[in-house]
Design an enzyme around this catalytic site. Structure first.
Site, PDB file in Angstrom:
ATOM      1  N   THR A 131       0.808  -1.206   0.000  1.00  0.00           N
ATOM      2  CA  THR A 131       0.000   0.000   0.000  1.00  0.00           C
ATOM      3  C   THR A 131       0.846   1.262   0.000  1.00  0.00           C
ATOM      4  O   THR A 131       1.828   1.372   0.736  1.00  0.00           O
ATOM      5  CB  THR A 131      -0.933   0.007   1.230  1.00  0.00           C
ATOM      6  OG1 THR A 131      -1.729  -1.175   1.200  1.00  0.00           O
ATOM      7  CG2 THR A 131      -1.834   1.228   1.222  1.00  0.00           C
ATOM      8  N   LYS A 154      -1.396  -1.031  -4.042  1.00  0.00           N
ATOM      9  CA  LYS A 154      -2.669  -0.421  -3.670  1.00  0.00           C
ATOM     10  C   LYS A 154      -2.405   1.047  -3.388  1.00  0.00           C
ATOM     11  O   LYS A 154      -1.568   1.376  -2.546  1.00  0.00           O
ATOM     12  CB  LYS A 154      -3.267  -1.114  -2.452  1.00  0.00           C
ATOM     13  CG  LYS A 154      -4.595  -0.523  -2.005  1.00  0.00           C
ATOM     14  CD  LYS A 154      -5.257  -1.441  -0.986  1.00  0.00           C
ATOM     15  CE  LYS A 154      -6.533  -0.848  -0.449  1.00  0.00           C
ATOM     16  NZ  LYS A 154      -7.255  -1.792   0.423  1.00  0.00           N
ATOM     17  N   LYS A 156      -3.813   4.634  -2.196  1.00  0.00           N
ATOM     18  CA  LYS A 156      -4.852   5.352  -1.477  1.00  0.00           C
ATOM     19  C   LYS A 156      -5.016   6.745  -2.083  1.00  0.00           C
ATOM     20  O   LYS A 156      -4.026   7.433  -2.374  1.00  0.00           O
ATOM     21  CB  LYS A 156      -4.488   5.483   0.005  1.00  0.00           C
ATOM     22  CG  LYS A 156      -4.435   4.154   0.750  1.00  0.00           C
ATOM     23  CD  LYS A 156      -5.815   3.622   1.049  1.00  0.00           C
ATOM     24  CE  LYS A 156      -5.770   2.434   1.993  1.00  0.00           C
ATOM     25  NZ  LYS A 156      -7.114   1.956   2.356  1.00  0.00           N
ATOM     26  N   ASP A 181      -7.865   2.876  -4.029  1.00  0.00           N
ATOM     27  CA  ASP A 181      -8.824   2.824  -2.924  1.00  0.00           C
ATOM     28  C   ASP A 181      -9.193   4.231  -2.489  1.00  0.00           C
ATOM     29  O   ASP A 181      -8.360   4.973  -1.961  1.00  0.00           O
ATOM     30  CB  ASP A 181      -8.214   2.052  -1.750  1.00  0.00           C
ATOM     31  CG  ASP A 181      -9.208   1.827  -0.621  1.00  0.00           C
ATOM     32  OD1 ASP A 181     -10.387   2.195  -0.776  1.00  0.00           O
ATOM     33  OD2 ASP A 181      -8.797   1.270   0.417  1.00  0.00           O
ATOM     34  N   GLU A 207     -11.637   0.563  -5.383  1.00  0.00           N
ATOM     35  CA  GLU A 207     -12.223   0.081  -4.139  1.00  0.00           C
ATOM     36  C   GLU A 207     -13.050   1.189  -3.470  1.00  0.00           C
ATOM     37  O   GLU A 207     -12.562   2.293  -3.263  1.00  0.00           O
ATOM     38  CB  GLU A 207     -11.098  -0.385  -3.212  1.00  0.00           C
ATOM     39  CG  GLU A 207     -11.568  -1.195  -2.037  1.00  0.00           C
ATOM     40  CD  GLU A 207     -10.398  -1.722  -1.206  1.00  0.00           C
ATOM     41  OE1 GLU A 207     -10.650  -2.088  -0.047  1.00  0.00           O
ATOM     42  OE2 GLU A 207      -9.261  -1.751  -1.712  1.00  0.00           O
ATOM     43  N   ASP A 230     -16.080  -2.409  -0.137  1.00  0.00           N
ATOM     44  CA  ASP A 230     -15.376  -2.604   1.129  1.00  0.00           C
ATOM     45  C   ASP A 230     -16.292  -2.204   2.278  1.00  0.00           C
ATOM     46  O   ASP A 230     -16.936  -3.040   2.902  1.00  0.00           O
ATOM     47  CB  ASP A 230     -14.067  -1.824   1.151  1.00  0.00           C
ATOM     48  CG  ASP A 230     -13.274  -2.039   2.443  1.00  0.00           C
ATOM     49  OD1 ASP A 230     -13.733  -2.806   3.323  1.00  0.00           O
ATOM     50  OD2 ASP A 230     -12.189  -1.442   2.593  1.00  0.00           O
ATOM     51  N   LYS A 252     -12.912  -8.684   4.997  1.00  0.00           N
ATOM     52  CA  LYS A 252     -11.999  -8.389   6.096  1.00  0.00           C
ATOM     53  C   LYS A 252     -12.562  -9.033   7.350  1.00  0.00           C
ATOM     54  O   LYS A 252     -13.736  -8.851   7.684  1.00  0.00           O
ATOM     55  CB  LYS A 252     -11.843  -6.886   6.302  1.00  0.00           C
ATOM     56  CG  LYS A 252     -11.140  -6.157   5.173  1.00  0.00           C
ATOM     57  CD  LYS A 252     -11.062  -4.663   5.465  1.00  0.00           C
ATOM     58  CE  LYS A 252     -10.345  -3.913   4.356  1.00  0.00           C
ATOM     59  NZ  LYS A 252     -10.378  -2.447   4.593  1.00  0.00           N
ATOM     60  N   CYS A 280      -7.386  -6.241   4.959  1.00  0.00           N
ATOM     61  CA  CYS A 280      -7.068  -6.185   6.390  1.00  0.00           C
ATOM     62  C   CYS A 280      -7.113  -4.755   6.874  1.00  0.00           C
ATOM     63  O   CYS A 280      -7.083  -3.804   6.096  1.00  0.00           O
ATOM     64  CB  CYS A 280      -5.670  -6.757   6.636  1.00  0.00           C
ATOM     65  SG  CYS A 280      -4.329  -5.789   5.869  1.00  0.00           S
ATOM     66  N   ASP A 302      -4.807  -8.341  -0.144  1.00  0.00           N
ATOM     67  CA  ASP A 302      -4.249  -7.104   0.404  1.00  0.00           C
ATOM     68  C   ASP A 302      -4.017  -7.305   1.896  1.00  0.00           C
ATOM     69  O   ASP A 302      -4.793  -6.847   2.735  1.00  0.00           O
ATOM     70  CB  ASP A 302      -5.220  -5.945   0.143  1.00  0.00           C
ATOM     71  CG  ASP A 302      -4.748  -4.632   0.746  1.00  0.00           C
ATOM     72  OD1 ASP A 302      -3.514  -4.462   0.895  1.00  0.00           O
ATOM     73  OD2 ASP A 302      -5.597  -3.789   1.087  1.00  0.00           O
ATOM     74  N   ASP A 304      -1.001  -6.640   3.682  1.00  0.00           N
ATOM     75  CA  ASP A 304       0.330  -6.080   3.935  1.00  0.00           C
ATOM     76  C   ASP A 304       0.403  -5.274   5.221  1.00  0.00           C
ATOM     77  O   ASP A 304       1.367  -4.536   5.429  1.00  0.00           O
ATOM     78  CB  ASP A 304       0.753  -5.197   2.759  1.00  0.00           C
ATOM     79  CG  ASP A 304      -0.076  -3.917   2.645  1.00  0.00           C
ATOM     80  OD1 ASP A 304      -1.245  -3.923   3.106  1.00  0.00           O
ATOM     81  OD2 ASP A 304       0.410  -2.920   2.091  1.00  0.00           O
TER      82      ASP A 304
END
Length: 333
Positions: A131, A154, A156, A181, A207, A230, A252, A280, A302, A304
């Protein structure tokens, strides 16, 4: 209080794990992972698990700890197993910690690993996203350059400089697959404005672009990039309402309330024709280990969280250039 051979002794504690620097998403920044660890003992066997209380869902360390403590006497009376737990606590972090600790306890008692007891494939190394938190485009490009050899990133984003940030990451990591995301940070107008460019930049998945309580708009939108639920998804009961809005769902364990419901959710999502992502909160390897069971064969992984920390707990999962290796039984499961 009666004590039986099924009695389970409970220990629960709060741990704070510093993040390496800080981690920023659309709804704010954090400098540590505040987790709750549960340990269950039955005879000589010990099981443990970790959850991450999430303020977005009205959770706190204190509230989650109190919810876990509310079952102390039932555990001591031998009145709690994984099936009973599903009705004793709602989906969320508290149930996750207890459910996963029960899975671990059963594995330690029986010698049967969790993946086998759950009917899942033997764990293999998994490609996990790494991420890149929100920063300036140059800051994000700098981190992307360090991760350019990773197979999956990923990214953000918030509501500003969306295309500029993603373009900077793509320039620095041209070969990586990419998840973007938004953490509920967009509006329909912004989404329509940025999506063509994100498709041109080779983004593989978007996402949770819109707030969970406003994602009905997606039913009439034809996205050029697959969309993943999500915050809109917690348990198997949510799946039916999402099939006209999303193509992928992010499972998750802190949302589902544990591995038991996560496996049920995965089956329901696959039956509905939805792709699977397993994600997570930011936590240690102890939180990632049960999620890795669900992640076998998932389209996107995902997990990490430990890589965002200044250090992981002892005996943690090995990460190697974008690969998450199966956790050791001594850690969990």
């Amino acid at each position: 209080m009666a004590v039986t051979d099924t009695a389970i002794a409970l220990a629960v504690r709060h741990e704070s794990w510093p993040i390496a620097g800080s981690f920023t998403i659309a709804r704010g920044s954090k400098t540590s992972a505040e987790v709750v660890v549960v340990e269950l003992a039955r005879g000589p066997a010990r099981g443990r698990a970790e959850c991450v209380p999430y303020p977005r869902y009205g959770e706190s360390v204190e509230g989650v700890t109190a919810a876990i403590e509310s079952l102390r006497e039932r555990l001591a009376d031998g009145a709690v197993d994984r099936a009973a737990l599903q009705d004793l606590l709602p989906a969320g972090a508290a149930r996750n910690a207890l459910d996963c600790a029960l899975w671990d306890l059963e594995a330690k008692e029986s010698g049967v690993p969790v993946w086998q007891a759950a009917g899942m494939p033997r764990p293999q190394p998994l490609v996990t996203a790494e991420t890149i938190g929100i920063g300036t485009p140059d800051e994000m490009a700098e981190k992307a350059a360090r991760l350019a050899a990773r197979p999956l990133l990923k990214v953000k984003v918030g509501a500003d400089l969306v295309v500029e940030r993603v373009r900077a990451v793509r320039a620095a990591a041209p070969a990586a697959r990419m998840i973007v995301d938004a953490n509920e940070g967009w509006t329909p107008d912004l989404m329509q404005a940025v999506m063509p460019a994100l498709a041109d930049l080779g983004v593989d998945l978007i996402e949770q672009p819109l707030p969970a309580d406003a994602d009905g708009w997606l039913a009439a939108y034809r996205s050029p990039v697959p969309l993943c639920a999500d915050e809109s998804l917690h348990t198997a009961d949510d799946v039916a309402a999402l099939t006209d809005r999303y193509q992928v769902v992010n499972i998750k364990l802190d949302k589902t309330g544990g591995l038991t419901e996560a496996l049920r959710l995965r089956a329901a999502a696959e039956a509905a024709g939805l792709g699977i992502m397993v994600g997570c909160m930011v936590g240690t390897s102890l939180a990632m280990a049960p999620a890795a069971i669900v992640a076998a064969g998932a389209a996107f992984v995902d997990l990490d969280g430990p890589l965002l920390l200044a250090r992981d707990r002892d005996g943690g999962i090995t990460f190697d250039n974008g690969l998450l290796h199966p956790p050791a039984a001594a850690l969990w499961g």
